[in-house]
Design an enzyme around this catalytic site. Structure first.
Site, short mmCIF file in Angstrom:
data_model
loop_
_atom_site.label_atom_id
_atom_site.label_comp_id
_atom_site.label_asym_id
_atom_site.label_seq_id
_atom_site.Cartn_x
_atom_site.Cartn_y
_atom_site.Cartn_z
N ARG A 211 -11.63 -10.65 13.50
CA ARG A 211 -12.74 -11.21 14.27
C ARG A 211 -13.40 -12.38 13.54
O ARG A 211 -13.77 -13.38 14.16
CB ARG A 211 -13.76 -10.12 14.58
CG ARG A 211 -13.24 -9.06 15.54
CD ARG A 211 -14.23 -7.93 15.77
NE ARG A 211 -13.70 -6.96 16.71
CZ ARG A 211 -14.32 -5.85 17.09
NH1 ARG A 211 -15.52 -5.56 16.57
NH2 ARG A 211 -13.77 -5.02 17.96
N ASP B 234 -9.35 -4.69 8.61
CA ASP B 234 -8.43 -5.66 9.21
C ASP B 234 -9.02 -6.23 10.49
O ASP B 234 -8.93 -7.44 10.76
CB ASP B 234 -7.09 -5.00 9.52
CG ASP B 234 -6.52 -4.26 8.33
OD1 ASP B 234 -5.70 -4.83 7.62
OD2 ASP B 234 -6.93 -3.11 8.12
N ARG C 10 -11.71 -8.70 9.59
CA ARG C 10 -11.09 -9.96 9.17
C ARG C 10 -10.59 -10.75 10.38
O ARG C 10 -10.74 -11.97 10.46
CB ARG C 10 -9.92 -9.68 8.22
CG ARG C 10 -10.35 -9.19 6.84
CD ARG C 10 -9.15 -8.66 6.07
NE ARG C 10 -9.52 -8.36 4.67
CZ ARG C 10 -8.84 -7.53 3.89
NH1 ARG C 10 -7.77 -6.91 4.36
NH2 ARG C 10 -9.24 -7.31 2.65
N ARG D 104 0.83 -1.21 0.00
CA ARG D 104 0.00 0.00 0.00
C ARG D 104 0.87 1.26 0.00
O ARG D 104 0.50 2.28 -0.56
CB ARG D 104 -0.93 -0.02 1.22
CG ARG D 104 -1.95 -1.16 1.20
CD ARG D 104 -2.78 -1.18 2.47
NE ARG D 104 -3.74 -2.27 2.47
CZ ARG D 104 -3.53 -3.46 3.00
NH1 ARG D 104 -2.37 -3.72 3.56
NH2 ARG D 104 -4.46 -4.39 2.97
N THR E 84 -8.87 5.63 0.05
CA THR E 84 -7.76 5.40 -0.88
C THR E 84 -6.50 4.94 -0.15
O THR E 84 -6.12 5.52 0.88
CB THR E 84 -7.46 6.70 -1.64
OG1 THR E 84 -8.64 7.15 -2.30
CG2 THR E 84 -6.35 6.50 -2.65
N HIS F 67 -2.63 0.37 8.38
CA HIS F 67 -3.40 -0.55 7.53
C HIS F 67 -2.43 -1.08 6.48
O HIS F 67 -2.33 -0.56 5.36
CB HIS F 67 -4.57 0.19 6.88
CG HIS F 67 -5.32 -0.65 5.87
ND1 HIS F 67 -5.86 -1.88 6.16
CD2 HIS F 67 -5.60 -0.42 4.55
CE1 HIS F 67 -6.45 -2.37 5.09
NE2 HIS F 67 -6.31 -1.50 4.09
#
Length: 332
Positions: free
Chosen positions: A172, A167, A170, A107, A138, A194
């Site tokens: 959990r 995140d 995901r 990223r 973004t 992130h």
């Protein structure tokens, strides 16, 4: 004319506008993520008026047509393609526009390709929507949220990144699958960037008030066993796996963005791991990253000072340094 079949009282129309506070939002970017956000918010009646903005007018028109043909199936609302000038009184502006992440690309690699776009875009948003909350989706979202705050001149509370909301979801979900627990009954967070330096907060993960590091769920020595550490690796690598298989992630982030928008517009005081400006917290200064924060109509009003183990503190500090080093290279 069809209009002659109905008579609308001007007085009634004016009364409706005066007594109903319409929820107005703008989505910038009609790509996969932007349209997943639009669809999720449409079917959940999140906005009364939704304006979608994109430079590709032909695609924008097609996407809007596809959405509005479904309006008879949902709560009445207005969906249109337009410009920022059409949305001068928007409550929230959601930015999904940007370069697409390529397979194998982090990223943070995206930052140089997106920053020039934001230098043009953010001043336009402030010009036409000066009272709006800015929600940045973004990638790299922490960097682009920081850039948006700096370019906008807005209070940092009103510039929010989607952060590690996805995140955390995901995390959990995968923990719930492993432990055979509904993920909505799990309290567990991913914090920090992130991205690759994100941090799982094992020490605070719990079910029904029982800490996962105690009792029969995990090892008695309070060490995270290898099986659950594998869960975190699946979380961290999830985007790469999805991008490799289908080219982009979109549906889950669309749902996550909807949660954030509802927390703002309904003044929910919801605790979410959004990306916000962190100063003087866990020895972190002047960087956007994710920690559990209170989100309401004013944006982010509080960041919670959660307790962390020394290892978690070190990992969070490292995550902040990764972001800080990138920020220092930016020309903003």
């Amino acid at each position: 004319m069809l209009e002659h079949l109905f008579t609308v009282s001007p007085e009634t129309s004016l009364e409706f506008k005066a007594t109903h506070n319409l929820r107005k939002g703008v989505i910038i970017g009609a790509g996969q993520v932007g349209m997943a956000c639009a669809y999720s918010m449409l079917i959940q009646n999140t906005l009364d008026e939704m304006t979608i903005v994109d430079t590709n007018q032909e695609k924008l028109q097609g996407e809007v047509m596809d959405l509005v043909h479904g309006l008879p199936f949902v709560t009445p609302s207005i969906v249109r393609g337009g410009t920022l000038a059409d949305s001068a009184d928007a409550d929230i502006v959601i930015i999904t526009a940007g370069a697409k992440q390529k397979p194998g690309e982090t990223r943070l690699d995206l930052v140089q390709r997106n920053i020039e776009l934001f230098k043009k875009l953010i001043p336009e948003i402030v010009k036409y929507c000066p009272q709006a909350i800015l929600l940045i989706v973004t990638n790299p979202v922490d960097i682009m949220s920081y850039v948006s705050w700096k370019l906008s001149g807005l209070p940092s509370a009103r510039v929010i990144g989607s952060g590690t909301v996805l995140d955390t979801a995901r995390f959990r979900y995968l923990l719930g699958q492993k432990l055979k627990i509904d993920p909505r009954s799990l309290h567990a967070y991913i914090i920090g960037e992130h991205g690759d330096s994100e941090v799982p907060v094992w020490s605070n993960a719990s079910i029904g008030g029982m800490n996962l590091c105690q009792g029969d769920l995990l090892a008695s020595d309070r060490q995270i066993n290898s099986e659950l550490e594998e869960v975190f690796l699946q979380v961290k690598n999830a985007a790469d796996e999805i991008i490799r298989r289908k080219g982009a992630t979109c549906y889950a982030i669309g749902l996550g963005v909807t949660e954030i928008v509802e927390a703002v517009l309904h003044n929910q005081n919801r605790v979410l791991t959004v990306s916000s400006l962190i100063n003087d917290l866990h020895q972190i200064e002047d960087v956007y990253l994710s920690l559990p924060a209170v989100v309401n109509r004013q944006g982010v009003t509080r960041v919670l000072r959660i307790s962390l183990t020394l290892k978690e503190q070190d990992r969070l500090h490292n995550s902040s340094q990764v972001l800080r080093q990138t920020i220092e290279t930016l020309d903003i």
